[in-house]
Design an enzyme around this catalytic site. Sequence first.
Site, PDB file in Angstrom:
ATOM      1  N   ASN A  10       0.804  -1.227   0.000  1.00 48.56           N
ATOM      2  CA  ASN A  10       0.000   0.000   0.000  1.00 48.56           C
ATOM      3  C   ASN A  10       0.836   1.277   0.000  1.00 48.56           C
ATOM      4  OD1 ASN A  10       0.832  -0.539   2.617  1.00 48.56           O
ATOM      5  ND2 ASN A  10      -0.954   0.392   3.556  1.00 48.56           N
ATOM      6  N   CYS A  11       2.142   1.149  -0.118  1.00 47.00           N
ATOM      7  CA  CYS A  11       3.060   2.287  -0.134  1.00 47.00           C
ATOM      8  C   CYS A  11       3.029   2.958  -1.510  1.00 47.00           C
ATOM      9  CB  CYS A  11       4.469   1.805   0.202  1.00 47.00           C
ATOM     10  SG  CYS A  11       5.740   3.053  -0.026  1.00 47.00           S
TER      11      CYS A  11
END
Length: 116
Positions: A10-11
């Site tokens: 999710n970065c």
Amino acid sequence: MTTTMYGIPNCDTIKKAQKWLKENDIAFTFHDYRKDGLDENLLAQFYAVSSWDELLNKRSTSYRALTEQQKETLDETTVKALFIESPTLIKRPLIIHNGAAIVGFNVKKYQSFFAV
């Protein structure tokens, strides 16, 4: 040629790097610290291609959450336990390609690193 990207999915920086790799037809596998794990053996592989201080993400919330004493006493040994406990302390992405490493995402550095 083997290319592995390490990080958390999710970065935003991971997403940018993945997009760049795909656009440049560079095949890679993704190692999710949370799903696939992070242990001392994997850290030893990281340390073989990069220094602990280059891997340390001082801009992360995880780093800011450390106590002043923890920050002041960081060294190769103490940071290893912190990396395992909180992998978000490692800069993202970490890519290992043919035995060499690149940390973070920068288009010019990627072009040079991958000779695109």
